[in-house]
Design a protein around this motif. Structure first.
Motif, PDB file in Angstrom:
ATOM      1  N   SER A  12       0.834  -1.097   0.017  1.00 53.02           N
ATOM      2  CA  SER A  12      -0.096  -0.032   0.163  1.00 53.02           C
ATOM      3  C   SER A  12       0.776   1.285   0.007  1.00 53.02           C
ATOM      4  CB  SER A  12      -0.875   0.067   1.040  1.00 53.02           C
ATOM      5  OG  SER A  12      -1.894  -1.025   1.326  1.00 53.02           O
ATOM      6  N   MET A  13       2.087   1.310   0.806  1.00 55.06           N
ATOM      7  CA  MET A  13       2.678   2.454   0.710  1.00 55.06           C
ATOM      8  C   MET A  13       4.018   2.222  -0.035  1.00 55.06           C
ATOM      9  SD  MET A  13       2.278   3.837   4.779  1.00 55.06           S
ATOM     10  CE  MET A  13       2.232   2.551   5.666  1.00 55.06           C
ATOM     11  N   ASN A  14       4.074   1.030  -0.819  1.00 57.31           N
ATOM     12  CA  ASN A  14       5.151   0.934  -1.942  1.00 57.31           C
ATOM     13  C   ASN A  14       6.476   1.118  -1.474  1.00 57.31           C
ATOM     14  OD1 ASN A  14       5.522   0.240  -4.626  1.00 57.31           O
ATOM     15  ND2 ASN A  14       5.684   2.161  -5.534  1.00 57.31           N
ATOM     16  N   ALA A  15       6.869   0.569  -0.454  1.00 61.14           N
ATOM     17  CA  ALA A  15       8.072   0.590   0.176  1.00 61.14           C
ATOM     18  C   ALA A  15       9.128   0.356  -0.787  1.00 61.14           C
ATOM     19  CB  ALA A  15       8.059  -0.342   1.361  1.00 61.14           C
ATOM     20  N   PRO A  16       9.221  -0.528  -1.833  1.00 63.98           N
ATOM     21  CA  PRO A  16      10.155  -0.643  -2.752  1.00 63.98           C
ATOM     22  C   PRO A  16      10.925   0.638  -3.188  1.00 63.98           C
ATOM     23  CG  PRO A  16       8.729  -2.421  -3.292  1.00 63.98           C
ATOM     24  CD  PRO A  16       8.164  -1.465  -2.070  1.00 63.98           C
ATOM     25  N   ALA A  17       9.849   1.922  -3.706  1.00 67.43           N
ATOM     26  CA  ALA A  17      10.427   3.018  -3.950  1.00 67.43           C
ATOM     27  C   ALA A  17      10.751   4.142  -3.005  1.00 67.43           C
ATOM     28  CB  ALA A  17       9.030   3.574  -4.771  1.00 67.43           C
ATOM     29  N   SER A  18      10.701   3.645  -1.701  1.00 70.73           N
ATOM     30  CA  SER A  18      11.139   4.431  -0.546  1.00 70.73           C
ATOM     31  C   SER A  18      12.822   4.621  -0.416  1.00 70.73           C
ATOM     32  CB  SER A  18      10.681   3.965   0.782  1.00 70.73           C
ATOM     33  OG  SER A  18      11.440   2.742   1.141  1.00 70.73           O
TER      34      SER A  18
END
Length: 693
Positions: A403-409
């Protein structure tokens, strides 16, 4: 402090000059630039009268303020700023209004960053007029960008309140909302009773003299729409009934072209003349919210009456004021901050600016919006998504991942197991669940379950509903409402800054249930079931970041996104989507391919044959697919179309050719199979061409 007012009879608008007598400093609020639509000519009569007053009093103008982009007159702010040296200002939400009307007017070169003003005021921001203290209250409802200026013991309430015998302003413009208007008015009426309220318009009701000033006490006692004893439901019903009868303001379509530019006319064309656009067709669709909520394109669809869904009354989470002192309370408060402002308090693991409470509404408290008090008492629990028993820490980690797309963090991954983020969030969840019974699902848990509708769900119909019911908040392009720090007041629904294809909200049933119970925000259970399904289909048909479980192509990740019950971490789905003239009847497949002859899972649909492999690990059974009756015609190849396999199955009026290809559709082998009207699609050699008749 002195307040001077000037009333423009043509538009019914009040303009104000606020004077600090101690320093002879002034602010001008909501000045009018005269415009004759028949002659296409502007004039500065109103503005020049203000200038005459300023000069006569020997004032220094520090501010030229607008409360919102007006729909019934042109703003004279830039003219007066040039003449006086004052700074122009408006609320920060003007950028969302700019984006909305940029699309409607087709103005690709219009800056939509608020740079047309010298200052953009945020909610609660303080400033001064000479020695006078002033602050800003965000007051949406009449428009998305409306603000109130509170200066000393006076509140300039623009078009939120009218004088008491005239009630309140309309809330049906794009971005307007009657419930938001109610909340804004209640906040204004919490000011001290002696506070003077200066309104934006008065039209001399029943022939009386016009006036713009009353007090908070007057409004509480006498306002015909919001006096003491009137509740939110009654107000909203009255306001919406009244708004349905109102025509567009005469100057609206011209005024907004000027006012989203900060009160400036468009740049002159090559001939030296500036032109305002007159919208002939696009405005009909773009302004559905003003006149039609859901009629276009629905002639064959039965309209369902709104269904009231009662929220759970058996359990209510504790009030925030009861959070205890000490270390436990500190952890609970930290958890709540992470939950409601994830980008600010766990930003290194957030790849899209979203926050937990974008889906779990009211800080995780709201029933039928996946409340955390109901989730807490349900874990540990088996989840088909990953095929194992999950702890609450596992569940939170997945929210960061998808949901918070951690791979793009910045971190490139969710918080590591054991991180204090998990501990603080779980402290908050446990406190929310104080007193909740455990060991059984609680009413209000998750999202409501909607029955499928006879005509299925359709993203085309959903786009129409979205334009009328959702775009005013989420934006015409689903971009949401971003804050300067990269977080979102209203979340984006698709695109690079939204949740990825692995998120639970990509499940149509989940999205439809959430929309039905909670959207438009504050107005849950007002859409029909059909509208909720259609909007979910539309949102889920748009581009978004890939599911991090995917190792194939972007297209295959997109096709496979968010498939509950599968849980495999490789192998993409490639598809050719078919369409039928009428919704097909689900029935047992006419033919099953021999599993030995077709070791890869495959679904084939032609004008005569429906075939399904017997390979259960493909996830077909998890989707409940049983086949589609004829006739069906394949109309297009859509390897790049953002319709995932789940939608092909669930929508009923979609069918297709699907092959499970380890590296994506580019690695297909063997001769292409010709389906129906000639569309070709390569499949594995093991997939027998003669199986398609």
């Amino acid at each position: 402090m002195t307040v001077a007012s000037l009333h423009d009879e043509r538009t019914g608008s009040f303009q104000y000059v606020v004077v600090d007598e101690a320093t002879k400093t002034a602010a001008i609020i909501d000045p009018v630039l005269d415009f004759d639509p028949r002659a296409g000519a502007t004039a500065t009569d109103n503005a020049d009268m203000i200038l005459e007053y300023v000069r006569a009093k020997g004032l220094t103008v520090e501010w030229v303020l607008d409360t919102h982009p007006h729909a019934d007159h042109f703003s004279a702010a830039p003219y007066l700023a040039e003449k006086t040296g004052g700074k122009t200002a408006i609320g920060t939400k003007v950028v969302e209004v700019q984006k909305l009307w940029q699309d409607i007017y087709c103005l690709p070169d219009l800056p939509v960053d608020g740079s047309q003003w010298d200052r953009l005021f945020a909610d609660g921001e303080q400033f001064r007029i000479g020695s006078l203290d002033a602050h800003v209250m965000l007051s949406p409802g009449h428009t998305l960008a409306s603000i109130t200026y509170v200066v000393g013991d006076a509140a300039f309430v623009h078009d939120t309140l009218m004088v008491p015998d005239s009630g309140t302003s309309r809330a049906d413009f794009p971005g307007g909302n009657a419930r938001a208007l109610w909340r804004s008015i209640r906040a204004i009426l919490e000011l001290p009773p002696s506070t003077a309220t200066y309104v934006g318009h008065d039209y001399g009701k029943d022939g009386r003299e016009v006036f713009g000033r009353s007090t908070v006490a007057d409004q509480r006692r006498d306002n015909i729409h919001v006096h003491n004893g009137i509740g939110e439901a009654e107000f909203v019903a009255t306001r919406e009934k009244r708004d349905a009868t109102l025509p567009l303001p005469d100057l609206m379509l011209a005024a907004l072209q000027v006012n989203i530019r900060g009160g400036r006319l468009p740049e002159p064309e090559a001939c030296g003349t500036a032109f305002l656009k007159r919208i002939i067709f696009a405005i009909t669709a773009a302004l559905l919210v003003l006149v039609v909520t859901y009629k276009v394109g629905q002639s064959d669809a039965p309209v369902q009456a709104p269904v009231e869904v009662a929220a759970d009354a058996a359990f209510s989470p504790p009030a925030e004021s009861t959070i205890p002192a000490g270390p436990d309370g500190d952890a609970i408060r930290r958890g709540r901050l992470i939950f409601t402002a994830s980008a600010a308090h766990a930003g290194q693991y957030v790849g899209n600016g979203l926050t937990c409470s974008n889906c779990h509404l009211d800080a995780g408290r709201k029933a039928d919006a996946s409340p955390m008090w109901a989730a807490w008492v349900s874990y540990p629990a088996y989840r088909a998504k990953n095929g194992r028993v999950n702890t609450m820490e596992d569940r939170i980690r997945d929210c960061f991942l998808y949901s918070m797309n951690a791979p793009a963090s910045k971190a490139g991954a969710p918080p590591p197991y054991g991180d204090d983020i998990y501990r603080d969030l779980q402290s908050y969840f446990a406190w929310l669940a104080t007193g909740a019974p455990s060991g059984k699902p609680l009413p209000g848990r998750g999202f409501i379950k909607l029955a499928t509708t006879p005509i299925g769900h359709d993203p085309v119909r959903g786009a129409i509903v979205f334009a009328g019911q959702c775009a005013s908040c989420h934006g015409a392009n689903g971009q949401g409402q971003a804050n300067p720090d990269g977080s979102y007041t209203i979340p984006p629904l698709w695109g690079a800054r939204s949740y990825n294809w692995g998120a639970g909200m990509t499940g149509l049933a989940s999205a439809a249930g959430f929309i039905k119970a909670n959207m438009p925000y504050g107005e849950g259970n007002t859409l029909t079931d059909q509208q909720a399904w259609d909007v979910a289909a539309y949102v889920d048909s748009r581009e978004r970041p890939r599911d991090p479980r995917q190792t194939g192509t972007v297209e295959s990740a997109q096709d496979d996104g968010g498939r509950e019950g599968d849980g495999r971490e490789e192998d993409g789905w490639a598809a050719v989507v078919a369409s039928c003239d009428a919704a097909p009847i689900l029935q047992t497949a006419e033919h099953d391919l021999d599993a030995a002859a077709a070791p890869v899972a495959a679904l084939v649909v032609s004008d005569r044959l429906v075939a399904r492999s017997a390979a259960r690990d493909a996830g077909l059974d998890a989707f409940g697919f049983q086949g589609v009756s004829e006739p069906i015609g394949i109309i297009t190849t859509v390897a790049k179309q953002p319709l995932c396999f789940r939608q092909i199955v669930e929508q009923g009026c979609r069918a297709g050719v699907v092959a499970d290809l380890p590296g994506g559709h580019e690695e297909a082998q063997g001769p292409p199979v010709r389906i129906a009207d000639g569309v070709q699609f390569g499949v594995h050699a093991a997939f027998r061409q003669e199986a398609v008749r």
